[in-house]
Design a protein around this motif. Structure first.
Motif, mmCIF file in Angstrom:
data_model
loop_
_atom_site.group_PDB
_atom_site.id
_atom_site.type_symbol
_atom_site.label_atom_id
_atom_site.label_comp_id
_atom_site.label_asym_id
_atom_site.label_seq_id
_atom_site.Cartn_x
_atom_site.Cartn_y
_atom_site.Cartn_z
ATOM 1 N N CYS A 121 -9.128 -6.106 3.239
ATOM 2 C CA CYS A 121 -9.130 -7.118 2.183
ATOM 3 C C CYS A 121 -8.861 -8.477 2.823
ATOM 4 O O CYS A 121 -7.885 -8.621 3.561
ATOM 5 C CB CYS A 121 -8.054 -6.783 1.157
ATOM 6 S SG CYS A 121 -7.766 -8.141 -0.012
ATOM 7 N N THR B 19 -7.603 -11.023 1.728
ATOM 8 C CA THR B 19 -6.322 -11.624 1.325
ATOM 9 C C THR B 19 -5.152 -10.895 1.971
ATOM 10 O O THR B 19 -4.187 -11.510 2.392
ATOM 11 C CB THR B 19 -6.171 -11.562 -0.206
ATOM 12 O OG1 THR B 19 -7.309 -12.188 -0.786
ATOM 13 C CG2 THR B 19 -4.910 -12.269 -0.664
ATOM 14 N N ASP B 20 -5.272 -9.578 2.075
ATOM 15 C CA ASP B 20 -4.115 -8.788 2.488
ATOM 16 C C ASP B 20 -4.251 -8.145 3.863
ATOM 17 O O ASP B 20 -3.273 -7.637 4.403
ATOM 18 C CB ASP B 20 -3.841 -7.696 1.443
ATOM 19 C CG ASP B 20 -3.562 -8.312 0.094
ATOM 20 O OD1 ASP B 20 -2.531 -8.984 -0.021
ATOM 21 O OD2 ASP B 20 -4.403 -8.175 -0.816
ATOM 22 N N SER C 225 -3.337 -3.454 -2.321
ATOM 23 C CA SER C 225 -2.301 -4.472 -2.432
ATOM 24 C C SER C 225 -2.552 -5.441 -3.596
ATOM 25 O O SER C 225 -1.736 -5.563 -4.499
ATOM 26 C CB SER C 225 -2.208 -5.208 -1.102
ATOM 27 O OG SER C 225 -1.200 -6.161 -1.142
ATOM 28 N N CYS C 226 -3.723 -6.089 -3.605
ATOM 29 C CA CYS C 226 -3.970 -7.082 -4.658
ATOM 30 C C CYS C 226 -4.820 -6.524 -5.802
ATOM 31 O O CYS C 226 -5.052 -7.205 -6.796
ATOM 32 C CB CYS C 226 -4.637 -8.329 -4.073
ATOM 33 S SG CYS C 226 -6.305 -8.046 -3.459
ATOM 34 N N CYS D 261 -8.537 -2.875 -3.375
ATOM 35 C CA CYS D 261 -7.481 -3.160 -2.405
ATOM 36 C C CYS D 261 -6.170 -2.598 -2.948
ATOM 37 O O CYS D 261 -5.814 -2.870 -4.095
ATOM 38 C CB CYS D 261 -7.347 -4.662 -2.177
ATOM 39 S SG CYS D 261 -5.873 -5.084 -1.212
HETATM 40 ZN ZN LIG Z 1 -6.091 -7.339 -1.295
#
Ligand SMILES: [Zn+2]
Lengths: 342, 351
Positions: free
Chosen positions: A235, A237-238, A223-224, A221
């Motif tokens: 993702c 989470t994101d 981002s994370c 990902c």
């Molecule tokens: Zn992520």
């Protein structure tokens, strides 16, 4: 282990100039809808089995065919049955030039709302008329019964013009109904078959194509920075697609597992055996696979395992290329190292 | 109770088929980004998420779960789903805000109709005892409805072709539309029947697509956009699932929903009519006169993404308020066979 994980995070860029289409394959879904009929529909399908039609009288005096369990105006339960004719007239119709799977006729036919004599509402069914020029609103039609009746709406094979000859039935899918010998129908069964073209996401497709070459491709990902295998369209989470590719080793640990002791239909391995969540080194998400090659009772959380690949000529775009995982004999990973992946 | 306003709307291009998955993630990720940018909100600001989609369309169980990835559902979010057009998901979100549970909500719908055989898949929304086992296709059943109106003189084939021609011309201004352009009514009437009495132009195309809409309490909405579209009324009703019981040339449930609302002064109406004759039924049920502009977006006859097309009608009706081109609009959504279930909403400038 940390070193190995570091080494495994080899990034390589995708060739964006030649985007490959995602993998896709036919997906055929089939099952039987099994439904209990209750007193109103039960009586209706029982009558059909005897080549009779019964409607039910509504609170406003109208006779509904097919019968309704509850009045459409007052919602009262209905129970006054009224026999109606197996002949009636077309209220409205449309023509289907190319019938689709499962319909009452496989040659072109008319769909029609048909009001049977003695009924006040109409039922949807098929009319075998050859061509649209042989169909009109107000036309008299009668039931062409199925050769064998079982207590199902398909006991009415279709309708034919009232003054016309019977026609050959095309093959309907088998309608089925359940009853004890001589007893009323209690359950009607309708086979459902649907065909789809199922597509994997671009990310999953990269992963599946990698498997065909014996590679385990995850994606990170942006981002994370979590590494997912299989990679994800977004993702969780994101909410952004995973992008950077990461080739992962075929070693990892068991995070959690269960011992399968119960035999079930279609089982490929004799119980007891272990289904486990395998977290590959360098990955942040575990996937389900088998752990064999040791006594089921010896499998532990944190146990180090390695993939056992099938012979190369059996590889395709599937995780089945790995037959199972087996213990490496290395020391177990400490609980703290994978506790956040449970 | 707080008023609820639409503050953002976006939709994926309406296309005949996408190479993507049936969980809609590829279509949803970009349009979520679009509404977040437009409203200045981020996913952390959203109080409630609700979606509409169908497992039968996707060909797998709990297909909406995979789509949840697109919204970034970890850490856990407050989320729900309806197996209907996402307009009904909007209703659930509207209630959450009205009840004061949340201040904002994001509603989305998606569907990949091209994965299966749409008109056959839709047979499974019919009565499972006496209708669905015959596999009546949705187009044929609509054809039966169309003929009832044709033979009773309620409308003519020319009336239907005029609806199609106007829709395609209007869709020229809608970048998301699947079909658009200038067509002559006479030319349309020369085309062969697809399902006599329906021709291809009478039938909404098969479309893959997705839509997303952001709601906020009126107070919060005023901080987010210049001209929020306040939902001043929303009602939904249902007709009997028994096809032969209803007068199919009318839509009593739409009429009942409309009667419960104040429709005076509506300038624009976005009607969810997947067949040309259904637009005429809906206009009549809602009593919409010639002064009301119908479907300036082109409507679903120019792109019919299942399970988001009704939500998109609300989005299009809201857009006319958001962009300042109208002060009062109406949106209608339908779900189920031949206009069985209907939702009507009015949207107005925040006063
Ligand atoms: Zn992520």
């Amino acid at each position: 282990m940390a070193d190995l994980a570091e080494k495994s995070r080899t990034c390589f860029t995708q060739d964006v100039s030649a985007p490959e289409l995602p993998l896709s394959a036919p997906l055929n879904v089939g099952f039987d809808y099994t439904r209990s009929v209750g007193p109103v529909l039960g009586r209706f399908v029982d009558a059909l089995r005897e080549r009779r039609v019964e409607g039910v009288r509504g609170s406003d005096g109208r006779v509904h065919v097919p019968p309704l369990e509850y009045d459409p105006v007052t919602a009262e339960a209905l129970s006054e049955f009224v026999p109606v004719a197996s002949e009636g007239e077309i209220v409205s119709w449309s023509w289907i030039a190319e019938p689709v799977d499962g319909q009452p006729l496989s040659r072109p036919f008319a769909w029609a709302l048909i009001r049977l004599d003695g009924a006040d509402t109409s039922m949807l069914h098929a009319v075998d008329a050859g061509s649209p020029s042989n169909v009109h609103t107000g036309q008299r039609v009668r039931i062409r019964w199925a050769d064998e009746t079982v207590g199902h709406i398909r006991d009415i094979a279709y309708f034919v013009p009232a003054d016309g000859p019977d026609t050959e039935t095309t093959e309907p899918p088998p309608p089925v109904a359940k009853r004890e010998d001589g007893a009323p129908v209690s359950v009607v069964i309708t086979p459902i078959h649907l065909r789809y073209e199922h597509s994997a996401s671009p990310e999953e497709s990269r992963y599946l194509r990698g498997l065909a070459e014996g590679k385990l491709i995850g994606q990170r990902c942006p981002s994370c920075e979590k590494v997912y295998i299989p990679p994800r369209g977004a993702c969780p989470t994101d909410g952004v697609p995973t992008t950077d590719e990461v080739e992962l080793p075929d070693t990892g640990i068991v995070t959690t597992f269960c011992i399968v002791n119960v035999p079930f239909l279609g089982q490929k391995i004799k119980p007891p055996y272990v289904a486990a969540y395998i977290l590959l080194d360098g990955a942040d998400i575990a996937f389900l696979h088998l752990v064999l090659g040791c006594d089921a009772a010896d499998v532990r959380m944190g146990m180090r395992v390695r993939a056992v690949w099938k012979p190369r000529d059996e590889w395709w775009t599937s995780l089945e290329n790995i037959g199972h995982f087996e213990p490496t004999g290395e020391p177990d990973a400490p609980y703290e190292s994978f506790a956040h992946h449970l | 109770m707080p008023d609820v306003a639409v503050v953002g709307f976006a939709q994926a291009p309406n296309v005949r088929s996408t190479p993507g998955t049936t969980n809609g993630v590829e279509m949803l990720v970009p349009i979520f980004a679009e509404v977040f940018e437009r409203t200045g909100l981020s996913k952390e600001d959203i109080g409630f998420w609700c979606s509409g989609s169908s497992d039968y369309l996707a060909g797998r169980a709990f297909s909406f779960i995979a789509a949840v990835d697109a919204i970034g559902a970890f850490p856990p979010i407050h989320e729900s789903h309806v197996e209907m057009d996402a307009a009904w998901a909007l209703y659930e979100a509207w209630l959450k805000i009205r009840m004061g549970e949340v201040e904002t909500a994001l509603v989305y719908g998606f569907g990949k109709s091209s994965a299966g055989q749409l008109r056959r898949v839709l047979a499974l929304q019919m009565d499972p005892y006496v209708v669905a086992p015959l596999w009546p296709d949705s187009v044929s059943v609509a054809g039966i409805q169309a003929r009832l109106g044709l033979e009773s003189g309620l409308w003519s084939e020319k009336d239907l072709a005029e609806v199609a021609a106007r829709s395609r011309a209007d869709a020229a201004g809608n970048p998301a539309a699947q079909l658009s352009g200038t067509v002559e009514v006479a030319e349309l009437l020369d085309a062969p029947y697809f399902a006599d009495p329906l021709r291809a132009h009478d039938i909404a195309p098969i479309t893959d697509g997705a839509a997303v809409l952001v709601l906020a309490s009126a107070e919060r909405a005023a901080d987010l956009v210049d001209s929020p579209a306040v939902i001043t009324g929303i009602e939904h009703r249902v007709d009997s699932p028994a096809l032969g019981v209803r007068d199919l040339t009318k839509s009593p449930s739409t009429a009942a929903a409309g009667r419960a609302l104040d429709l005076d002064g509506v300038e624009v109406a976005e009607l969810h009519a997947p067949f040309t004759h259904q637009e005429l039924i809906l206009r009549d049920a809602l009593g919409l006169g010639d002064q009301v502009r119908i479907n300036p977006s082109g409507g679903v006859l120019t792109g019919n993404p299942m399970f988001s097309a009704g939500l998109a009608r609300i989005g299009e009706a809201a857009n006319r308020i958001l962009d300042g081109s109208a002060r009062k609009t109406l949106a209608h959504a339908t779900s189920g066979p031949v206009l069985q279930q209907n939702l009507v909403a009015t949207l107005e400038v925040l006063s």
